[in-house]
Write a protein that holds these residues in place. Structure first.
Motif, PDB file in Angstrom:
ATOM      1  N   PRO A  86       6.444  -2.547  27.693  1.00 17.65           N
ATOM      2  CA  PRO A  86       7.641  -2.911  28.508  1.00 17.65           C
ATOM      3  C   PRO A  86       8.318  -1.498  28.777  1.00 17.65           C
ATOM      4  O   PRO A  86       8.741  -1.179  30.010  1.00 17.65           O
ATOM      5  CB  PRO A  86       8.182  -3.871  28.145  1.00 17.65           C
ATOM      6  N   GLU A  87       8.746  -0.985  27.810  1.00 20.67           N
ATOM      7  CA  GLU A  87       9.329   0.293  27.963  1.00 20.67           C
ATOM      8  C   GLU A  87       8.736   1.398  28.620  1.00 20.67           C
ATOM      9  O   GLU A  87       9.064   2.238  29.233  1.00 20.67           O
ATOM     10  CB  GLU A  87       9.789   1.008  26.348  1.00 20.67           C
ATOM     11  N   GLU A  88       7.278   1.312  28.523  1.00 20.54           N
ATOM     12  CA  GLU A  88       6.470   2.585  29.378  1.00 20.54           C
ATOM     13  C   GLU A  88       6.683   2.252  30.769  1.00 20.54           C
ATOM     14  O   GLU A  88       6.658   2.850  31.643  1.00 20.54           O
ATOM     15  CB  GLU A  88       4.872   2.347  28.801  1.00 20.54           C
ATOM     16  N   VAL A  89       6.526   0.793  31.312  1.00 17.05           N
ATOM     17  CA  VAL A  89       6.588   0.445  32.448  1.00 17.05           C
ATOM     18  C   VAL A  89       7.766   0.742  33.054  1.00 17.05           C
ATOM     19  O   VAL A  89       8.349   1.231  34.171  1.00 17.05           O
ATOM     20  CB  VAL A  89       6.360  -1.211  32.668  1.00 17.05           C
ATOM     21  N   GLU A  90       9.018   0.491  32.294  1.00 13.68           N
ATOM     22  CA  GLU A  90      10.303   0.834  32.625  1.00 13.68           C
ATOM     23  C   GLU A  90      10.704   2.174  32.974  1.00 13.68           C
ATOM     24  O   GLU A  90      11.492   2.468  33.922  1.00 13.68           O
ATOM     25  CB  GLU A  90      11.292   0.264  31.690  1.00 13.68           C
ATOM     26  N   PHE A  91       9.877   3.091  32.010  1.00 16.23           N
ATOM     27  CA  PHE A  91      10.079   4.393  32.232  1.00 16.23           C
ATOM     28  C   PHE A  91       9.815   4.923  33.774  1.00 16.23           C
ATOM     29  O   PHE A  91      10.232   6.022  34.294  1.00 16.23           O
ATOM     30  CB  PHE A  91       9.346   5.089  31.265  1.00 16.23           C
ATOM     31  N   HIS A  92       8.634   4.321  34.326  1.00 15.00           N
ATOM     32  CA  HIS A  92       8.398   4.646  35.635  1.00 15.00           C
ATOM     33  C   HIS A  92       8.872   3.895  36.818  1.00 15.00           C
ATOM     34  O   HIS A  92       8.452   3.282  37.590  1.00 15.00           O
ATOM     35  CB  HIS A  92       6.815   4.302  35.947  1.00 15.00           C
ATOM     36  N   ASN A  93      10.431   4.067  36.484  1.00 17.28           N
ATOM     37  CA  ASN A  93      11.123   3.418  37.688  1.00 17.28           C
ATOM     38  C   ASN A  93      12.058   4.448  38.393  1.00 17.28           C
ATOM     39  O   ASN A  93      13.231   4.643  37.934  1.00 17.28           O
ATOM     40  CB  ASN A  93      11.999   2.387  36.713  1.00 17.28           C
ATOM     41  N   ALA A  94      11.149   4.992  39.343  1.00 19.00           N
ATOM     42  CA  ALA A  94      11.973   5.943  40.077  1.00 19.00           C
ATOM     43  C   ALA A  94      11.313   6.009  41.503  1.00 19.00           C
ATOM     44  O   ALA A  94      10.109   5.891  41.779  1.00 19.00           O
ATOM     45  CB  ALA A  94      11.650   7.569  39.263  1.00 19.00           C
ATOM     46  N   PRO A  95      11.883   7.159  42.474  1.00 20.06           N
ATOM     47  CA  PRO A  95      11.377   6.780  43.793  1.00 20.06           C
ATOM     48  C   PRO A  95       9.930   7.438  43.845  1.00 20.06           C
ATOM     49  O   PRO A  95       9.238   6.957  44.628  1.00 20.06           O
ATOM     50  CB  PRO A  95      12.349   7.809  44.548  1.00 20.06           C
ATOM     51  N   GLU A  96       9.779   8.261  43.044  1.00 16.33           N
ATOM     52  CA  GLU A  96       8.260   9.016  42.899  1.00 16.33           C
ATOM     53  C   GLU A  96       7.320   8.607  42.009  1.00 16.33           C
ATOM     54  O   GLU A  96       6.384   8.955  41.813  1.00 16.33           O
ATOM     55  CB  GLU A  96       8.801  10.497  42.701  1.00 16.33           C
ATOM     56  N   ASP A  97       7.923   7.401  41.302  1.00 15.31           N
ATOM     57  CA  ASP A  97       6.959   6.789  40.416  1.00 15.31           C
ATOM     58  C   ASP A  97       7.411   5.291  40.353  1.00 15.31           C
ATOM     59  O   ASP A  97       8.185   4.671  39.913  1.00 15.31           O
ATOM     60  CB  ASP A  97       7.346   7.239  38.905  1.00 15.31           C
ATOM     61  N   CYS A  98       6.471   4.355  40.958  1.00 16.68           N
ATOM     62  CA  CYS A  98       6.658   2.838  40.893  1.00 16.68           C
ATOM     63  C   CYS A  98       5.843   1.973  40.500  1.00 16.68           C
ATOM     64  O   CYS A  98       4.620   1.722  40.995  1.00 16.68           O
ATOM     65  CB  CYS A  98       6.745   2.623  42.569  1.00 16.68           C
ATOM     66  N   TRP A  99       5.844   1.714  38.896  1.00 12.31           N
ATOM     67  CA  TRP A  99       5.342   0.721  38.267  1.00 12.31           C
ATOM     68  C   TRP A  99       5.832  -0.636  38.292  1.00 12.31           C
ATOM     69  O   TRP A  99       7.217  -0.664  38.121  1.00 12.31           O
ATOM     70  CB  TRP A  99       4.843   1.118  37.015  1.00 12.31           C
ATOM     71  N   LEU A 100       5.145  -1.823  38.281  1.00 11.07           N
ATOM     72  CA  LEU A 100       5.802  -2.926  37.912  1.00 11.07           C
ATOM     73  C   LEU A 100       4.795  -3.801  37.152  1.00 11.07           C
ATOM     74  O   LEU A 100       3.812  -3.395  37.075  1.00 11.07           O
ATOM     75  CB  LEU A 100       6.283  -3.700  39.097  1.00 11.07           C
ATOM     76  N   SER A 101       5.426  -4.737  36.220  1.00 12.68           N
ATOM     77  CA  SER A 101       4.718  -5.628  35.543  1.00 12.68           C
ATOM     78  C   SER A 101       4.633  -7.008  36.253  1.00 12.68           C
ATOM     79  O   SER A 101       5.843  -7.506  36.717  1.00 12.68           O
ATOM     80  CB  SER A 101       4.744  -5.625  34.067  1.00 12.68           C
ATOM     81  N   TRP A 102       3.738  -7.752  36.118  1.00 12.13           N
ATOM     82  CA  TRP A 102       3.656  -9.132  36.954  1.00 12.13           C
ATOM     83  C   TRP A 102       2.508  -9.986  36.191  1.00 12.13           C
ATOM     84  O   TRP A 102       1.018  -9.447  36.212  1.00 12.13           O
ATOM     85  CB  TRP A 102       3.339  -9.098  38.521  1.00 12.13           C
ATOM     86  N   CYS A 103       2.684 -11.154  35.678  1.00 19.51           N
ATOM     87  CA  CYS A 103       1.851 -11.798  35.075  1.00 19.51           C
ATOM     88  C   CYS A 103       0.906 -11.320  34.095  1.00 19.51           C
ATOM     89  O   CYS A 103      -0.245 -11.366  34.053  1.00 19.51           O
ATOM     90  CB  CYS A 103       0.921 -12.497  36.288  1.00 19.51           C
ATOM     91  N   GLY A 104       1.553 -10.368  33.090  1.00 16.68           N
ATOM     92  CA  GLY A 104       0.838  -9.684  31.990  1.00 16.68           C
ATOM     93  C   GLY A 104      -0.075  -8.497  32.467  1.00 16.68           C
ATOM     94  O   GLY A 104      -0.758  -8.027  31.852  1.00 16.68           O
ATOM     95  N   LEU A 105       0.175  -8.098  33.696  1.00 14.18           N
ATOM     96  CA  LEU A 105      -0.438  -6.966  34.344  1.00 14.18           C
ATOM     97  C   LEU A 105       0.249  -6.155  34.603  1.00 14.18           C
ATOM     98  O   LEU A 105       1.483  -6.151  35.078  1.00 14.18           O
ATOM     99  CB  LEU A 105      -1.459  -7.381  35.488  1.00 14.18           C
ATOM    100  N   VAL A 106      -0.109  -4.653  34.764  1.00 18.57           N
ATOM    101  CA  VAL A 106       0.568  -3.592  35.087  1.00 18.57           C
ATOM    102  C   VAL A 106       0.086  -2.965  36.378  1.00 18.57           C
ATOM    103  O   VAL A 106      -1.112  -2.674  36.366  1.00 18.57           O
ATOM    104  CB  VAL A 106       0.890  -2.505  34.069  1.00 18.57           C
ATOM    105  N   TYR A 107       0.824  -2.751  37.256  1.00 15.07           N
ATOM    106  CA  TYR A 107       0.590  -2.091  38.712  1.00 15.07           C
ATOM    107  C   TYR A 107       1.365  -0.706  38.886  1.00 15.07           C
ATOM    108  O   TYR A 107       2.419  -0.776  38.602  1.00 15.07           O
ATOM    109  CB  TYR A 107       1.015  -3.146  39.727  1.00 15.07           C
ATOM    110  N   ASP A 108       0.439   0.208  39.644  1.00 18.45           N
ATOM    111  CA  ASP A 108       1.123   1.183  40.007  1.00 18.45           C
ATOM    112  C   ASP A 108       1.185   1.272  41.541  1.00 18.45           C
ATOM    113  O   ASP A 108       0.159   1.351  42.126  1.00 18.45           O
ATOM    114  CB  ASP A 108       0.235   2.459  39.540  1.00 18.45           C
TER     115      ASP A 108
END
Length: 166
Positions: free
Chosen positions: A13-35
């Protein structure tokens, strides 16, 4: 999306949270990670001349408005991000599912000597091709919770023997 189509990569979750910027948009949903960066369009603000991502048809990506609108292009057949494997980059993890080699790879971003260590638990050399559980390091947090022990007070330790010291 079938399980075989999902990349065999794991993110905390920390790695996904790190990609929280206008030029880098990741999210997690239902156990998967999306870019989702490639799904966003970019627009230049005429006042500031700054380029920023935006969703042209409202607040949410690939979600039609609740009521009919004349600016919503209904004839555009676009598969929503959550129904296609195109944006899925891996699984969300808490490290228990990861092989130790994957954990070591992430750790090497913080310590350049990470690959020069022997990983041990209770004096036994750990197999880097196995998970923590397969190496006998169990997640005992549920057991601790049942008897009222704070799991932060009792964490299993992995010891590193530095092979680079001569």
């Amino acid at each position: 999306m079938s399980q075989s189509e999902i990349p065999d990569r794991y993110f905390t979750p920390e790695e996904v949270e790190f990609h929280n910027a206008p030029e880098d948009c990741w999210l997690s949903w239902c156990g998967l990670v999306y870019d989702l960066l490639s799904a966003l369009l970019s627009q230049t603000n005429p006042l500031t001349e700054c380029e920023a991502p935006f969703t042209p048809f409202g607040r949410f990506l690939h979600v039609p408005p609740a009521l009919p609108r004349n600016d919503w292009a209904q004839d555009v057949a676009q598969t929503p991000w959550w129904l296609t494997k195109d944006y899925c980059i891996g699984h969300l993890t808490v490290c228990t599912e990861d092989k130790l080699s994957a954990i070591q790879e992430r750790y090497s971003q913080l310590n350049a000597h990470a690959k020069g260590y022997m990983w041990k638990r209770l004096g036994k050399l750990l197999d880097m091709s196995l998970t923590l559980h397969e190496n006998g390091i169990l997640d005992e947090s549920v057991s601790f919770q049942e008897v009222g022990i704070d799991e932060e007070d009792w964490l299993p330790a992995i010891h590193f023997d530095d092979l680079t010291v001569a």
